[in-house]
Design a protein around this motif. Structure first.
Motif, PDB file in Angstrom:
ATOM      1  N   UNK A  53      11.861  -1.997   2.033  1.00  9.79           N
ATOM      2  CA  UNK A  53      11.503  -2.013   0.607  1.00  9.79           C
ATOM      3  C   UNK A  53      10.129  -1.447   0.277  1.00  9.79           C
ATOM      4  N   UNK A  54       9.231  -1.299   1.260  1.00  9.21           N
ATOM      5  CA  UNK A  54       7.855  -0.982   0.879  1.00  9.21           C
ATOM      6  C   UNK A  54       7.195   0.140   1.671  1.00  9.21           C
ATOM      7  N   UNK A  55       7.833   0.665   2.697  1.00  8.68           N
ATOM      8  CA  UNK A  55       7.170   1.667   3.535  1.00  8.68           C
ATOM      9  C   UNK A  55       6.843   2.932   2.738  1.00  8.68           C
ATOM     10  N   UNK A  56       7.737   3.377   1.864  1.00 13.26           N
ATOM     11  CA  UNK A  56       7.495   4.604   1.106  1.00 13.26           C
ATOM     12  C   UNK A  56       6.500   4.374  -0.030  1.00 13.26           C
ATOM     13  N   UNK A  57       6.604   3.223  -0.696  1.00 14.52           N
ATOM     14  CA  UNK A  57       5.636   2.902  -1.748  1.00 14.52           C
ATOM     15  C   UNK A  57       4.229   2.872  -1.172  1.00 14.52           C
ATOM     16  N   UNK A  58       4.082   2.277   0.011  1.00 17.59           N
ATOM     17  CA  UNK A  58       2.772   2.233   0.666  1.00 17.59           C
ATOM     18  C   UNK A  58       2.281   3.636   0.995  1.00 17.59           C
ATOM     19  N   UNK A  59       3.167   4.496   1.479  1.00 15.29           N
ATOM     20  CA  UNK A  59       2.758   5.860   1.823  1.00 15.29           C
ATOM     21  C   UNK A  59       2.236   6.616   0.606  1.00 15.29           C
ATOM     22  N   UNK A  60       2.915   6.474  -0.522  1.00 15.17           N
ATOM     23  CA  UNK A  60       2.451   7.169  -1.723  1.00 15.17           C
ATOM     24  C   UNK A  60       1.154   6.563  -2.248  1.00 15.17           C
ATOM     25  N   UNK A  61       1.000   5.254  -2.133  1.00 19.26           N
ATOM     26  CA  UNK A  61      -0.241   4.615  -2.555  1.00 19.26           C
ATOM     27  C   UNK A  61      -1.411   5.130  -1.713  1.00 19.26           C
ATOM     28  N   UNK A  62      -1.227   5.157  -0.402  1.00 15.28           N
ATOM     29  CA  UNK A  62      -2.290   5.642   0.492  1.00 15.28           C
ATOM     30  C   UNK A  62      -2.563   7.123   0.242  1.00 15.28           C
ATOM     31  N   UNK A  63      -1.522   7.899  -0.012  1.00 19.22           N
ATOM     32  CA  UNK A  63      -1.710   9.319  -0.301  1.00 19.22           C
ATOM     33  C   UNK A  63      -2.525   9.508  -1.577  1.00 19.22           C
ATOM     34  N   UNK A  64      -2.275   8.667  -2.578  1.00 18.88           N
ATOM     35  CA  UNK A  64      -3.061   8.741  -3.804  1.00 18.88           C
ATOM     36  C   UNK A  64      -4.522   8.428  -3.557  1.00 18.88           C
ATOM     37  N   UNK A  65      -4.780   7.412  -2.715  1.00 22.49           N
ATOM     38  CA  UNK A  65      -6.162   7.057  -2.388  1.00 22.49           C
ATOM     39  C   UNK A  65      -6.860   8.189  -1.644  1.00 22.49           C
ATOM     40  N   UNK A  66      -6.172   8.790  -0.664  1.00 21.29           N
ATOM     41  CA  UNK A  66      -6.756   9.907   0.084  1.00 21.29           C
ATOM     42  C   UNK A  66      -7.034  11.091  -0.844  1.00 21.29           C
ATOM     43  N   UNK A  67      -6.142  11.311  -1.801  1.00 18.31           N
ATOM     44  CA  UNK A  67      -6.325  12.396  -2.760  1.00 18.31           C
ATOM     45  C   UNK A  67      -7.574  12.170  -3.605  1.00 18.31           C
ATOM     46  N   UNK A  68      -7.862  10.911  -3.920  1.00 16.03           N
ATOM     47  CA  UNK A  68      -9.057  10.609  -4.725  1.00 16.03           C
ATOM     48  C   UNK A  68     -10.331  11.053  -4.002  1.00 16.03           C
ATOM     49  N   UNK A  69     -10.426  10.728  -2.733  1.00 17.56           N
ATOM     50  CA  UNK A  69     -11.615  11.109  -1.982  1.00 17.56           C
ATOM     51  C   UNK A  69     -11.749  12.620  -1.884  1.00 17.56           C
ATOM     52  N   UNK A  70     -10.619  13.294  -1.767  1.00 18.98           N
ATOM     53  CA  UNK A  70     -10.634  14.757  -1.690  1.00 18.98           C
ATOM     54  C   UNK A  70     -11.020  15.361  -3.034  1.00 18.98           C
ATOM     55  N   UNK A  71     -10.452  14.845  -4.124  1.00 21.74           N
ATOM     56  CA  UNK A  71     -10.687  15.406  -5.450  1.00 21.74           C
ATOM     57  C   UNK A  71     -12.123  15.217  -5.901  1.00 21.74           C
ATOM     58  N   UNK A  72     -12.747  14.124  -5.493  1.00 20.90           N
ATOM     59  CA  UNK A  72     -14.109  13.843  -5.935  1.00 20.90           C
ATOM     60  C   UNK A  72     -15.145  14.742  -5.278  1.00 20.90           C
TER      61      UNK A  72
END
Length: 402
Positions: A53-72
């Motif tokens: 139920x949560x492995x993919x949701x977690x992956x997208x959440x972590x990907x969003x966080x990693x994207x934030x550090x890159x975008x900043x």
């Protein structure tokens, strides 16, 4: 605020490892997949339900966080160019080189399962396979429809990341102010309730109507759930109160995740196979499923923040680079190795252990070759050697400054 979250790096590594092991398990369960063991059963399905139920949701959440550090660290143009440069080449490599063997063995196993007299009619099903695959002229059809090629199979995750990144570019000014809104939504018990209500409503309404297709053209449920997780990860990446609250709630969340998992196991045992519970129970089960999903994510973030936020070293640095190439190649290794291991009729426990070991070794060899050959680096999602050295120098300077 730090320019890197080591705890999120470890969560990303663990999430991809969990996904790779999950796909090894898909070879042995009764659920539909590209190829199947001749001895597939429901034996490990309860364990698979723990992460499903949560492995993919977690992956997208972590990907969003990693994207934030890159975008900043970049302008909008630089960010978009860099992100597309890291995602498009691996997706194209997968579609035309890595994924075709998955389709090949999927067709082979379908033909092998047919009665001998019928299978003889399909003796040329995989003749001139790659050309037919790449041009979409295979005409591989069955009662459930036709195989569409070329395709991305497990790399749908990367295709969706490309779409979400492009959408994110338009939303960047708003999202950088998002933590204020997030703070209000997840204050106190809202940390548990608000995301759970969203996931529950999405699952109960959109999934019921549309299912989950992984076809980016017609996948409203997945886009709603995963894009929201991606945006949430982007918003909270540098919002320390979120991590502090996950730290505080980690034990209650872990207990809730275990309890809801046991409830799902009990329901599955009561309604095995094609049997389905009454509609009212079906809705409740989806609520339980999403409670498992969100509490498991809170527990994961909380425990990682407690024990891994300062856990840096050569292992993290190597695995942070390696895990995406692992993801890129792992499913093809599982499909091919599983197909041939099944023919050996080894004891099932030995066969499963060998499948995991072969997959791990194959992933490492793929990554190790790709990182050593400069022309291959971009195709497996790694920066050029010069950019990697420059990034390491920046990290060293930042470390000395702190």
């Amino acid at each position: 605020m730090t320019d890197r979250r080591y705890d999120m790096d470890w969560i990303r590594i663990a999430a991809f490892v969990m996904l790779i092991l999950y796909h090894c398990g898909m070879f042995y369960v009764t659920w539909d997949w590209h190829v199947k063991s001749s001895r597939a059963s429901d034996a490990i399905e309860p364990l698979m339900l723990l992460t499903n139920p949560w492995r993919l949701t977690l992956l997208f959440l972590v990907s969003g966080a990693a994207t934030r550090f890159m975008a900043d660290k970049m302008s909008v143009g630089q960010f978009t160019w860099a992100r597309m440069g890291r995602l498009w080449p691996p997706l194209l490599l997968a579609m035309f080189v890595i994924v075709p063997p998955q389709t090949y063995y999927e067709i082979v196993e379908v033909v092998q399962a047919l009665p001998a007299d019928v299978a003889a009619q399909y003796a040329g099903a995989v003749d001139n396979f790659w050309v037919r695959y790449a041009t979409g002229s295979g005409n591989w059809c069955g009662p459930d429809g036709c195989l569409t090629t070329p395709t991305y199979n497990h790399m749908w995750f990367v295709a969706y990341l490309i779409l979400y990144t492009l959408a994110l570019v338009l939303l960047l000014p708003l999202l950088r102010r998002a933590p204020k809104g997030v703070a209000w939504l997840i204050a106190g018990p809202g940390l548990l309730i608000t995301p759970w209500l969203f996931l529950f409503a999405t699952r109960a309404i959109l999934y019921t109507i549309y299912g989950e297709t992984h076809d980016f053209r017609a996948d409203p449920y997945a886009h709603t759930a995963y894009f929201a997780a991606f945006l949430f990860g982007f918003a909270i990446a540098k919002y320390e109160p979120f991590f502090a609250r996950c730290l505080k709630w980690r034990l209650p969340a872990l207990i809730a995740a275990i309890v809801t998992w046991l409830v799902l196991i009990a329901v599955n045992a009561q309604y095995p196979g094609e049997a389905t519970p009454p509609d009212w129970m079906y809705v409740l089960v989806r609520g339980v499923r999403e409670m498992l999903a969100w509490t498991a994510i809170i527990a994961t973030v909380g425990y990682a923040h407690r024990y891994l936020r300062n856990a840096d070293g050569p292992i993290r640095q190597t695995l942070t680079q390696a895990i995406f190439p692992f993801y890129l190649i792992h499913q093809t290794i599982i499909v091919v190795a599983g197909h041939y291991l099944d023919e050996l009729r080894l004891p099932i426990a030995l066969e499963g252990a060998l499948l995991v070991c072969i997959t791990a070794l194959g992933c490492w060899l793929f990554f190790d070759l790709g990182r050593r050959v400069p022309v291959l680096r971009v195709w497996i999602g790694l920066p050029s050697k010069q950019k990697e050295i420059r990034a390491k120098n920046i990290d060293i300077v930042a470390g000395e400054a702190t």
